[in-house]
Motif scaffolding. Structure first.
Motif, PDB file in Angstrom:
ATOM      1  N   VAL A  54       0.817  -1.213   0.000  1.00  0.00           N
ATOM      2  CA  VAL A  54       0.000   0.000   0.000  1.00  0.00           C
ATOM      3  C   VAL A  54       0.851   1.264   0.000  1.00  0.00           C
ATOM      4  O   VAL A  54       0.665   2.150  -0.833  1.00  0.00           O
ATOM      5  CB  VAL A  54      -0.956   0.013   1.214  1.00  0.00           C
ATOM      6  CG1 VAL A  54      -1.787   1.306   1.238  1.00  0.00           C
ATOM      7  CG2 VAL A  54      -1.872  -1.202   1.190  1.00  0.00           C
ATOM      8  N   THR A  55       1.799   1.357   0.923  1.00  0.00           N
ATOM      9  CA  THR A  55       2.615   2.576   1.026  1.00  0.00           C
ATOM     10  C   THR A  55       3.975   2.443   0.354  1.00  0.00           C
ATOM     11  O   THR A  55       4.707   3.427   0.232  1.00  0.00           O
ATOM     12  CB  THR A  55       2.838   2.966   2.502  1.00  0.00           C
ATOM     13  OG1 THR A  55       3.741   2.028   3.122  1.00  0.00           O
ATOM     14  CG2 THR A  55       1.527   2.995   3.272  1.00  0.00           C
ATOM     15  N   GLY A  56       4.329   1.215  -0.066  1.00  0.00           N
ATOM     16  CA  GLY A  56       5.637   1.007  -0.683  1.00  0.00           C
ATOM     17  C   GLY A  56       6.765   0.938   0.319  1.00  0.00           C
ATOM     18  O   GLY A  56       7.940   0.963  -0.069  1.00  0.00           O
ATOM     19  N   THR A  58       8.580  -1.045   3.768  1.00  0.00           N
ATOM     20  CA  THR A  58       8.672  -2.260   4.561  1.00  0.00           C
ATOM     21  C   THR A  58       9.055  -1.902   5.993  1.00  0.00           C
ATOM     22  O   THR A  58       9.452  -0.772   6.292  1.00  0.00           O
ATOM     23  CB  THR A  58       9.724  -3.230   4.003  1.00  0.00           C
ATOM     24  OG1 THR A  58      11.033  -2.639   4.145  1.00  0.00           O
ATOM     25  CG2 THR A  58       9.468  -3.546   2.533  1.00  0.00           C
ATOM     26  N   TRP A  59       8.914  -2.866   6.869  1.00  0.00           N
ATOM     27  CA  TRP A  59       9.319  -2.706   8.270  1.00  0.00           C
ATOM     28  C   TRP A  59      10.797  -2.304   8.344  1.00  0.00           C
ATOM     29  O   TRP A  59      11.173  -1.365   9.050  1.00  0.00           O
ATOM     30  CB  TRP A  59       9.079  -4.035   8.967  1.00  0.00           C
ATOM     31  CG  TRP A  59       9.270  -4.099  10.439  1.00  0.00           C
ATOM     32  CD1 TRP A  59       8.672  -3.317  11.389  1.00  0.00           C
ATOM     33  CD2 TRP A  59      10.079  -5.050  11.145  1.00  0.00           C
ATOM     34  NE1 TRP A  59       9.070  -3.726  12.641  1.00  0.00           N
ATOM     35  CE2 TRP A  59       9.920  -4.787  12.520  1.00  0.00           C
ATOM     36  CE3 TRP A  59      10.902  -6.098  10.745  1.00  0.00           C
ATOM     37  CZ2 TRP A  59      10.572  -5.538  13.501  1.00  0.00           C
ATOM     38  CZ3 TRP A  59      11.543  -6.844  11.712  1.00  0.00           C
ATOM     39  CH2 TRP A  59      11.389  -6.559  13.076  1.00  0.00           C
ATOM     40  N   GLU A  60      11.644  -2.990   7.565  1.00  0.00           N
ATOM     41  CA  GLU A  60      13.079  -2.719   7.590  1.00  0.00           C
ATOM     42  C   GLU A  60      13.411  -1.348   7.005  1.00  0.00           C
ATOM     43  O   GLU A  60      14.216  -0.599   7.559  1.00  0.00           O
ATOM     44  CB  GLU A  60      13.837  -3.802   6.827  1.00  0.00           C
ATOM     45  CG  GLU A  60      13.763  -5.194   7.439  1.00  0.00           C
ATOM     46  CD  GLU A  60      12.499  -5.947   7.045  1.00  0.00           C
ATOM     47  OE1 GLU A  60      11.647  -5.374   6.307  1.00  0.00           O
ATOM     48  OE2 GLU A  60      12.348  -7.109   7.481  1.00  0.00           O
ATOM     49  N   SER A  61      12.781  -1.007   5.875  1.00  0.00           N
ATOM     50  CA  SER A  61      13.084   0.281   5.245  1.00  0.00           C
ATOM     51  C   SER A  61      12.615   1.444   6.108  1.00  0.00           C
ATOM     52  O   SER A  61      13.260   2.505   6.161  1.00  0.00           O
ATOM     53  CB  SER A  61      12.450   0.359   3.853  1.00  0.00           C
ATOM     54  OG  SER A  61      11.044   0.489   3.919  1.00  0.00           O
ATOM     55  N   LYS A 270      -1.020   6.158   5.351  1.00  0.00           N
ATOM     56  CA  LYS A 270      -0.964   6.401   3.907  1.00  0.00           C
ATOM     57  C   LYS A 270      -0.634   7.843   3.562  1.00  0.00           C
ATOM     58  O   LYS A 270      -0.072   8.116   2.495  1.00  0.00           O
ATOM     59  CB  LYS A 270      -2.298   6.052   3.250  1.00  0.00           C
ATOM     60  CG  LYS A 270      -2.636   4.584   3.166  1.00  0.00           C
ATOM     61  CD  LYS A 270      -3.851   4.368   2.270  1.00  0.00           C
ATOM     62  CE  LYS A 270      -5.036   5.175   2.761  1.00  0.00           C
ATOM     63  NZ  LYS A 270      -6.184   5.101   1.858  1.00  0.00           N
ATOM     64  N   CYS A 271      -1.015   8.775   4.442  1.00  0.00           N
ATOM     65  CA  CYS A 271      -0.880  10.189   4.085  1.00  0.00           C
ATOM     66  C   CYS A 271       0.236  10.908   4.823  1.00  0.00           C
ATOM     67  O   CYS A 271       0.613  12.018   4.432  1.00  0.00           O
ATOM     68  CB  CYS A 271      -2.203  10.920   4.291  1.00  0.00           C
ATOM     69  SG  CYS A 271      -2.706  11.112   6.008  1.00  0.00           S
TER      70      CYS A 271
END
Length: 369
Positions: A54-56, A58-61, A270-271
């Protein structure tokens, strides 16, 4: 007041049972908690629950971008300068809304504590007294989903969000089974999470569901295909909601211009947090589009932030922030008077954060100062 230190914790929140949606199954919910400290001794907490679909992010990023880019950027800044904080973050990194939401939420928590008011007083004041909670049904067999719905009706729930998004006619069976089980007086909201992909498949499903009386249908088509939403909307009288197709102001402008939806699902993850969410709500209100504050299944921290946004705006007609009810252990104590949520009047987010639980659930952490 200045930000002097930011602690970042990568945790996994344990779910009572797996959370199953069209594109993934979660046994635990990955989350990033931030603790922002100031030179006045006031501390605020924020949360990022990223979703690569959805947001592009990841947990790691998200952990890395907070550690190396966003946290160093806001050190030394006044946490009450929301516009400037967002400008600095936007200049530093493009997009990454969940990561920015963590900083944003912590700043609002600090501001409320500094001024001795709940966050909702900072963004318009309290409009709603309480919201009914919608129970989310994960994808399962028709019987399983129907039986779970019946159990929740007995507990007092009056609305359900059904997760579907597999083969359209199998989804139709699930929806029909729940309606038959709970009767006609219960609201059924169907969230396809893009799983029907296009207008043709969606219209096929809606034709089969014409007698089911859906409260609304959420994001049946691919997020980037706004024209498909327009086509579906032109050929049905079922209320349509956009979720994954709305991130920020760019998408909201296009949704308004094309009249692509009756409702929008605003999510802080998301925002970019509370401040951007209020801007989206104002845009929707001017266009006559109803809003919901939705969830990425956040802990008490992210959920409380979403509730403050929802309670402060007339155009917010519903909330789906049930993360804390799904966890066997939570980092905070957001209170639900099931089937309602009633916010308290404590300063900031209005919750207590248990740092012992954060440490227990933590996989890695760092301090930026």
């Amino acid at each position: 007041m200045k930000i002097t230190e930011i602690e970042i914790f990568a945790i996994n929140l344990p779910l009572i049972e797996p959370f199953i949606i069209s594109y993934d199954t979660y046994d635990t919910m990955p989350s990033i908690i931030v603790k922002v400290s100031t030179d006045e001794g006031i501390v605020g907490y924020g949360e990022a629950v990223p979703d690569e679909h959805v947001t592009g992010e990841t947990w790691e990023s998200t952990y890395r971008v907070l550690k190396h880019q966003l946290a160093p950027t806001v050190l030394g800044q006044d946490p009450l300068s929301f516009e400037k904080i967002h400008e600095l973050m936007d200049k530093t990194v493009y997009q990454v809304p969940a990561a920015k939401a963590a900083i944003d939420i912590a700043c609002f928590d600090i501001a409320g504590k500094k001024l001795h008011v709940p966050v909702y007083q900072l963004i318009g004041g309290r409009y709603h007294e309480k919201f009914p909670i919608t129970h989310v049904l994960s994808i399962g067999s028709p019987d399983k989903m129907a039986n779970e719905a019946a159990e929740r009706v007995a507990m007092g729930y009056r609305s359900f969000k059904m997760k579907v998004g597999t083969e359209v006619m199998k989804d139709v069976e699930r929806i029909q089974a729940v309606r038959e089980k709970v009767g006609d007086d219960i609201d059924i909201r169907v969230d396809v999470n893009q799983g029907w992909h296009n207008a043709a498949t969606t219209l096929k499903g809606l034709r089969a569901l014409r007698n089911v009386n859906l409260d609304w249908l959420e994001q049946p088509v691919d997020a980037d295909d706004l024209d498909a939403m327009v086509e579906v909307k032109s050929k049905t009288d079922v209320t349509l909601m956009i979720d994954e197709g709305l991130h920020g102001a760019k998408e909201m402008r296009e949704i308004i211009a094309k009249r692509a939806a009756d409702k929008v699902n605003i999510k802080l993850m998301k925002c970019g947090g509370i401040y951007p969410a209020m801007k989206l709500a104002n845009m929707a209100e001017m266009a006559g589009i109803e809003c919901q504050v939705g969830s990425m299944v956040e802990s008490s921290i992210g959920s409380a932030a979403g509730f403050h946004v929802a309670f402060s705006k007339k155009i917010m007609k519903s909330v789906e922030l049930t993360g804390p009810l799904k966890f066997s252990k939570d980092v905070g104590n957001l209170h639900y008077d099931v089937p309602f949520i009633c916010l308290n009047e404590r300063p900031g987010l209005g919750i207590d954060v248990d740092e012992n639980v954060i440490q227990e659930l933590c996989h890695k952490s760092c301090i930026v100062r």
